[in-house]
Motif scaffolding. Structure first.
Motif, short mmCIF file in Angstrom:
data_model
loop_
_atom_site.label_atom_id
_atom_site.label_comp_id
_atom_site.label_asym_id
_atom_site.label_seq_id
_atom_site.Cartn_x
_atom_site.Cartn_y
_atom_site.Cartn_z
N SER A 1 0.83 -1.21 0.00
CA SER A 1 0.00 0.00 0.00
C SER A 1 0.86 1.25 0.00
N PHE A 2 1.89 1.28 0.83
CA PHE A 2 2.78 2.44 0.86
C PHE A 2 3.54 2.58 -0.45
N GLN B 1 -2.91 15.08 2.13
CA GLN B 1 -3.01 16.24 3.01
C GLN B 1 -1.65 16.88 3.31
N ILE B 2 -0.57 16.23 2.86
CA ILE B 2 0.76 16.78 3.11
C ILE B 2 1.05 17.88 2.09
N GLN C 1 14.59 9.07 3.00
CA GLN C 1 14.57 10.13 4.01
C GLN C 1 13.28 10.94 3.93
N ARG C 2 12.79 11.19 2.72
CA ARG C 2 11.51 11.90 2.58
C ARG C 2 10.37 11.09 3.19
N PHE C 3 10.44 9.77 2.96
CA PHE C 3 9.40 8.92 3.54
C PHE C 3 9.52 8.88 5.06
N ARG C 4 10.73 8.74 5.57
CA ARG C 4 10.93 8.57 7.02
C ARG C 4 10.62 9.83 7.80
N LEU D 1 3.72 12.44 9.19
CA LEU D 1 2.54 13.24 8.91
C LEU D 1 1.31 12.40 8.56
N THR D 2 1.49 11.12 8.38
CA THR D 2 0.34 10.23 8.15
C THR D 2 0.15 9.24 9.28
N TRP D 3 0.79 9.49 10.42
CA TRP D 3 0.73 8.53 11.51
C TRP D 3 -0.68 8.30 12.02
#
Length: 286
Positions: A77-78, A168-169, A186-189, A195-197
């Protein structure tokens, strides 16, 4: 006063949810076939579950679905969300991925079985490209095929959920990361994941509850005995059904089946409570 507005919903919920749950716990303390006399067993049904190898296998399969299939679903999914985020035709691709989530699991299982059965779509394709013999995937690797099918039918829903959070980011955050030379990981982490937690935590609870109740998709891979699949692919939900209605003698063991259902319900409550506690971190505010 809000009680008059809540009362109708509470009455319906009590009749159709709470009362059957309490009755199931009560029946689990008896030996009963649903018609004859109820014989008190106390915790005897739960002690029998402790020694039942089929139930142990069903518990293990349920754990594999919860953890193994769940990790695969969220990973795919990610990955698909990151691929589709800036792709043209994102809405159409998301609709195609989401389609299995709105189709009956029985229909999906029939299609999935036809795809992998002997003389099915995959077998015919392999014969067409020169393979003289192919393995009986639904016989030798049925559990693997079932797990792959669950990943396929579930991924689209969680792509939609995660993408709703990713959308929404603000784009300028990714632009600043690129200017700073941040890698994709790094962008994902440091941006996408924090921001999607809140969306991820909700999706994890949803998967936990739904994975422990998967039933009809596995049931559709029925064998020759009472149209139930082999006990090697049973999860706890199918175990309850099998002990109640057939597939493994003696059947119509409502007390024993209710005990296994009670264990499953307790597991769901504990797992959801643990997830909510582990996911109690505050969501990052922009």
């Amino acid at each position: 006063m809000f009680w008059p507005f809540l009362l109708p919903a509470l009455v319906v919920y009590t009749i159709f949810m709470i009362a059957p749950t309490v009755a199931s716990f009560w029946v689990s303390l008896y030996s009963w076939d649903g018609i004859g006399e109820m014989k008190w067993r106390g915790l005897g049904n739960f002690e029998l579950l402790w020694r039942d190898e089929v139930f142990h296998s069903a518990l293990w399969n349920t754990f594999v679905i919860l953890v193994g299939v769940g990790l695969a679903v969220f990973a795919f999914s990610f990955a698909l969300t990151m691929v589709l985020r800036d792709m043209a035709g994102k809405r159409f691709a998301r609709a195609v991925l989401f389609f299995p989530s709105i189709v009956s699991p029985i229909v999906l299982a029939i299609f999935w079985g036809f795809l992998f059965q002997q003389r099915g779509l995959l077998d015919s394709f392999l014969h067409g490209v020169g393979f003289s013999s192919t393995p009986n995937l639904l016989g030798e690797h049925l559990w693997l095929i079932v797990c792959m099918g669950m990943i396929w039918m579930s991924t689209g829903l969680y792509v939609t959920i995660i993408m709703a959070g990713v959308d929404q980011i603000p784009p300028y955050l990714y632009e600043e990361c690129e200017l700073a030379g941040a890698s994709a990981w790094q962008r994902f982490r440091y941006v996408t994941f924090p921001l999607t937690w809140d969306v991820i935590s909700t999706a994890m609870v949803l998967w936990t509850v739904s994975s422990l109740k998967i039933f009809d998709f596995i049931l559709a891979f029925g064998g020759t005995t009472n149209d139930l699949p082999p006990v090697g692919v049973w999860n706890t939900a199918l175990f309850v059904y099998g002990k109640t209605f057939g597939g493994r003698a003696p059947t119509y063991q409502l007390g024993y089946a209710s005990a296994s259902a009670a264990v499953t319900l307790i597991a769901i409550i504990v797992l959801v409570a643990l997830l909510r506690r582990l996911n109690s971190r505050d969501a990052v505010q922009l």
